[in-house]
Design an enzyme around this catalytic site. Structure first.
Site, short mmCIF file in Angstrom:
data_model
loop_
_atom_site.label_atom_id
_atom_site.label_comp_id
_atom_site.label_asym_id
_atom_site.label_seq_id
_atom_site.Cartn_x
_atom_site.Cartn_y
_atom_site.Cartn_z
N GLU A 71 -0.87 -9.02 -1.26
CA GLU A 71 -2.34 -9.33 -0.86
C GLU A 71 -3.22 -9.24 -2.27
OE1 GLU A 71 -2.38 -6.08 2.38
OE2 GLU A 71 -3.25 -8.06 3.42
N GLY A 86 0.40 -5.00 0.98
CA GLY A 86 -0.74 -4.89 -0.12
C GLY A 86 -0.60 -5.42 -1.30
N GLU A 96 4.26 -5.90 6.89
CA GLU A 96 3.36 -4.76 7.59
C GLU A 96 3.90 -4.81 8.87
OE1 GLU A 96 2.30 -6.90 5.30
OE2 GLU A 96 0.79 -5.71 4.23
N ALA A 107 1.08 -1.36 0.00
CA ALA A 107 0.02 0.03 0.02
C ALA A 107 1.06 1.09 0.04
CB ALA A 107 -0.87 0.05 1.16
C1 3H9 Z 1 0.60 -2.40 3.40
O1 3H9 Z 1 0.74 -2.93 2.36
C2 3H9 Z 1 -0.65 -2.33 4.15
C3 3H9 Z 1 -1.59 -3.45 3.48
O2 3H9 Z 1 -1.46 -4.72 4.04
C4 3H9 Z 1 -3.20 -3.12 4.02
C5 3H9 Z 1 -3.66 -1.90 3.53
C6 3H9 Z 1 -5.14 -1.79 3.67
N1 3H9 Z 1 4.76 3.50 -0.19
O3 3H9 Z 1 13.47 1.59 -0.20
P1 3H9 Z 1 13.63 2.30 -1.56
C7 3H9 Z 1 9.46 4.83 -1.48
S1 3H9 Z 1 1.88 -1.51 4.44
C8 3H9 Z 1 5.11 4.55 -0.67
O4 3H9 Z 1 14.82 3.36 -1.37
P2 3H9 Z 1 14.78 -0.14 -2.56
C9 3H9 Z 1 10.71 4.90 -0.64
O5 3H9 Z 1 10.11 5.86 0.39
C10 3H9 Z 1 3.36 -1.47 3.24
N2 3H9 Z 1 6.35 4.53 -0.91
O6 3H9 Z 1 13.91 1.18 -2.52
C11 3H9 Z 1 11.66 5.65 -1.63
O7 3H9 Z 1 11.14 6.91 -1.83
P3 3H9 Z 1 12.36 7.98 -2.28
C12 3H9 Z 1 3.94 -2.71 2.93
C13 3H9 Z 1 7.28 3.70 -0.83
O8 3H9 Z 1 14.94 -0.59 -3.82
C14 3H9 Z 1 11.36 4.76 -2.89
O9 3H9 Z 1 10.12 4.25 -2.77
N3 3H9 Z 1 5.01 -2.62 2.16
C15 3H9 Z 1 6.93 2.39 -0.50
O10 3H9 Z 1 15.96 -0.15 -1.59
C16 3H9 Z 1 12.41 3.65 -3.17
O11 3H9 Z 1 12.21 2.94 -1.92
C17 3H9 Z 1 6.38 -2.35 2.53
O12 3H9 Z 1 6.29 -2.34 3.95
C18 3H9 Z 1 5.38 2.28 -0.21
N4 3H9 Z 1 4.93 1.09 0.21
O13 3H9 Z 1 13.73 -1.13 -1.89
C19 3H9 Z 1 7.38 -2.16 1.68
N5 3H9 Z 1 7.89 1.60 -0.53
O14 3H9 Z 1 12.86 7.81 -3.33
C20 3H9 Z 1 8.02 -1.14 1.93
C21 3H9 Z 1 8.91 2.31 -1.01
O15 3H9 Z 1 11.49 9.27 -2.12
N6 3H9 Z 1 9.39 -0.98 0.87
N7 3H9 Z 1 8.48 3.53 -1.12
O16 3H9 Z 1 13.15 8.07 -0.86
C22 3H9 Z 1 10.27 -1.63 0.92
O17 3H9 Z 1 10.63 -2.57 1.48
C23 3H9 Z 1 11.46 -1.08 -0.02
O18 3H9 Z 1 11.14 0.27 -0.60
C24 3H9 Z 1 11.60 -2.01 -1.34
C25 3H9 Z 1 12.37 -1.29 -2.39
C26 3H9 Z 1 12.15 -3.36 -1.22
C27 3H9 Z 1 10.15 -2.18 -2.02
#
Ligand code: 3H9
Length: 719
Positions: free
Chosen positions: A127, A124, A147, A85
């Site tokens: 999901e 998400g 999450e 999400a």
């Molecule tokens: C969820 O899903 C809740 C649901 O179950 C229910 C809903 C009802 N959103 O980490 P990076 C941005 S909770 C917005 O440097 P990498 C990040 O801030 C979510 N932005 O890259 C960064 O921005 P900036 C569950 C996001 O290649 C840019 O993307 N998901 C999100 O080292 C690049 O990120 C997670 O917890 C996001 N979800 O790693 C996953 N994710 O360039 C969280 C990233 O402006 N994300 N950004 O600084 C990660 O673990 C890593 O970002 C990922 C990529 C592995 C994807």
């Protein structure tokens, strides 16, 4: 492709999303033969924000209405499948359709929907894939529900569908750890239906869809399955709850995760989903969620150094030198070897070198025994570390990190040698934790190439790297070190020069206050208990035992020699060090330790040393309340952090937050020291700081002007 075209733009514009501007067309629908292809294209990570959600619904409707499409394929553009999400939307009013509504629509689709996964399908994003009727992943893909790391639980059916695919026990493991699994493991678990190598997600997805259509079968939605959860032993949940109560008593969401997965097992799907929603919303409302999400963004924000333009040129780092094969130097060498960078490890004695290399090998062996490194990887990493007694072998190094004895004389002599030996353009870094980087740089003829790279012990484990910018460090050198930090998996934070930089300077004040509290009447156990109840993994004195009392003792000796008035009178820790009680390494320090154990045991000998120290100083001990311990240990840190901001040693509160989160185990659910302070109330903290200044005195309680100003104006630090 037939009928290509954007679908989401109109609806995205009509229903303004709660987050920043959504790119015009995050979702495209087009048909390839009998397959309707829905493509999500929302860089950088295809986060499922409002525009993506509404686009998905519109594309699904289009696909279902498209008579030429017998099956639908969901695929993502760019580097990854949907990574979750959109976290930036959390805490703001959510605009429909919600993610649970989107997944319900997918689940109920009258045509089979296939998800083709590459990169990371997280939260998400996974999901959404779970609500599809078939999943195919590329070999390199990773799938998980992280999450919990944000203080949440999967809130779009993840806690209900994952157990139906992989069983409740494995689902609990995955959701509670938040760690992803690789595609092959996902296949073995039944989380995906096929894994493909050497192709694009679109190709893999189209092939899977064609196979399905040729086969003529209609996969059952995951929501309808019960085979993997039937017969789950209720003892699983009792055991998990007991384990969490012991291991994560502070955290809110893990306990709710167990409730949600239990609901998947004991309730019909619809009721389980409703229970998941309730529990998800409770997590969303918890202060821990806001803290953990702040911590998530803090880690990324610190990489963008104010005043250092994004495109600043950097130097190539292909070979690194490390001076000093002690614990720190060895750990630093491992950091580079782990990232595939060759290291020349220099020590002044053959014995020191051999001991250092043996310690590195022991470390790798232990990782190998835990199954986290293969034998081949172990050999590769050892082969990347070249031990030598000769500085000459540093002639072609691109960067040298000095990790020698903490003495200005020693370090200046080393830097003079490095200046003579290293090629022009080589970056010379010191790992000093307390000494003046500018004075070290002044020993060379190239101060623009000198900076501090302050690793934290154990260097191969701790994620923090303070990148200390000297007065004359060039932008290129700073940008190179920040980039290198990321490359070796560290959280690099740029800081300025002062005694102890940011982390240790704040720690020093907490240490001083902890010592004062014990002198006044508290016990080390009480101070440690209050800090661990706040959420620190270790109390101040347990941490001192871990780091080694001799380290601080030697630093104080240096300061005594330099005439620092504060260091003149030895304290009870110095007495312990003089008696050879160095901490865990000698099985005795502030606490005693049974052989092979790290559990601190209060020791009457230490209580007697403290008592003697009080007598010598003429202090009559008094009862100290836990509340006073909490205030004095934490507020003194906030006051110091605020002075650090005033002086520009740290550029932003977020830098201090990241330093304490990644270097000192600050509880992540509090968001970081200053995020927590803003919530605790700057007015309350400022009032207490002024009171302690009046009642106790000392430079540590001289109120920070910035703190007082923010408190008076009712604004947060840094705003
Ligand atoms: C969820 O899903 C809740 C649901 O179950 C229910 C809903 C009802 N959103 O980490 P990076 C941005 S909770 C917005 O440097 P990498 C990040 O801030 C979510 N932005 O890259 C960064 O921005 P900036 C569950 C996001 O290649 C840019 O993307 N998901 C999100 O080292 C690049 O990120 C997670 O917890 C996001 N979800 O790693 C996953 N994710 O360039 C969280 C990233 O402006 N994300 N950004 O600084 C990660 O673990 C890593 O970002 C990922 C990529 C592995 C994807």
């Amino acid at each position: 492709m037939d009928r290509p075209g954007p679908l989401a733009s109109e609806s995205a514009d009509a229903v303004a999303g709660p987050t920043e501007a959504v790119p015009p067309n995050p979702i495209q629908y087009a048909r390839q033969g009998r397959i309707g292809v829905i493509t999500v294209d929302y860089p950088p990570v295809n986060a499922v924000g409002h525009g993506v959600r509404s686009g998905l619904v519109a594309a699904l409707d289009a696909g279902l209405a498209d008579d030429g499409a017998d099956a639908l394929l969901l695929v993502c553009a760019g580097r990854t499948f949907m990574a979750g999400a959109d976290i930036r939307e959390f805490g703001k009013p959510s605009a429909p359709p919600t993610l649970p509504e989107v997944v319900a629509r997918l689940d109920a689709a009258t045509k089979p929907v296939i998800a083709a996964i590459h990169g990371t399908a997280l939260g998400g994003g996974l999901e959404v894939a779970l609500a599809c009727h078939l999943r195919v992943a590329l070999t390199s893909a990773k799938l998980g529900l992280p999450e919990v790391k944000l203080g949440l639980l999967p809130g779009a059916g993840g806690t209900q569908r994952l157990p139906r695919l992989v069983g409740a026990a494995k689902a609990l493991d995955m959701i509670l750890s938040g760690d992803p699994v690789g595609a092959e493991e996902a296949l073995a678990l039944g989380l995906v239906d096929a894994v493909e190598d050497g192709t694009s997600p679109l190709e893999a997805g189209l092939r899977a869809a064609e196979r399905l259509l040729a086969d003529g079968s209609r996969p059952q939605p995951v929501s309808a399955r019960t085979d993997r959860i039937a017969g789950t032993d209720p003892a699983l949940f009792t055991a998990k709850r007991a384990e969490l109560a012991k291991r994560q008593p502070h955290l809110f969401s893990p306990h709710r995760i167990v409730d949600a997965v239990e609901a998947a097992v004991i309730l019909p799907f619809g009721e389980g989903t409703a229970r998941e929603r309730e529990l998800f919303l409770a997590c969303m409302d918890s202060p821990q969620r806001a803290g953990l999400i702040h911590a998530f963004f803090a880690e990324r924000e610190v990489a963008k150094v104010p005043g250092l333009p994004a495109g600043t040129p950097t130097r190539d780092i292909r070979k690194v030198g490390v001076i000093g094969a002690g614990t720190m130097g060895g750990g630093i060498a491992m950091c580079f070897a782990n990232a595939g960078i060759p290291v020349v490890l220099v020590d002044s004695t053959q014995d020191g070198l051999e001991r250092g290399v043996a310690a590195i090998r022991r470390n790798y062996d232990s990782t190998f025994r835990k199954g986290r490194l293969t034998a081949a990887q172990l050999d590769e990493r050892m082969a990347l570390i070249h031990p030598t007694l000769s500085y000459d072998e540093l002639a072609d190094a691109d960067l040298v990190v000095e990790a020698a004895f903490e003495s200005m004389e020693v370090k200046q002599a080393i830097f003079q040698t490095l200046d003579r030996t290293c090629k022009p353009g080589a970056i010379l870094a010191t790992n000093t934790s307390t000494l003046d980087v500018d004075a070290i740089a002044a020993a060379t003829g190239r101060p623009q190439d000198v900076l501090g790279m302050h690793f934290f012990s154990p260097a191969n484990v701790m994620r923090l790297l303070e990148v200390v910018r000297g007065t004359r460090t060039s932008d290129t050198v700073l940008a190179t070190a920040m980039g290198l930090a990321r490359r070796i998996g560290k959280v690099g934070v740029a800081v300025g020069v002062c005694y102890g930089f940011v982390g240790n300077r704040i720690l020093h004040q907490r240490g001083r206050e902890s010592m004062a509290l014990v002198e006044e009447g508290a016990s080390p156990e009480q101070v440690d208990r209050v800090l661990t109840e706040f959420g620190f993994p270790l109390g101040h004195f347990s941490m001192t035992d871990l780091a080694g009392i001799d380290v601080g003792w030697r630093i104080r000796e240096e300061r005594r020699k330099a005439g620092d008035p504060e260091a003149q009178s030895p304290n009870w820790l110095d007495t312990l060090a003089e008696r050879g009680r160095y901490g865990q390494k000698t099985s005795a320090g502030v606490y005693r330790y049974e052989p092979g154990s790290r559990t601190p045991i209060p020791d009457p000998e230490v209580a007697a040393v403290i008592e003697e120290d009080r007598l010598r100083r003429g202090i009559v001990p008094r009862p100290v309340s836990d509340g006073e311990v909490r205030e004095r240990c934490l507020y003194v840190m906030v006051n110091e952090a605020s002075k650090i901001l005033e002086e520009g040693i740290a550029a932003r509160p977020v830098d201090i937050d990241a330093i304490w989160l990644h270097g000192y185990g600050f509880p992540s659910w509090h968001g970081g020291l200053l995020f927590w302070a803003n919530r605790e109330g700057l007015g309350k903290i400022a009032e207490a700081v002024q009171r302690y200044h009046r009642d106790i005195g000392g430079p540590q309680w001289r109120p920070s002007a910035l703190l007082l100003q923010c408190a008076a104006e009712g604004r947060a630090l840094g705003c």
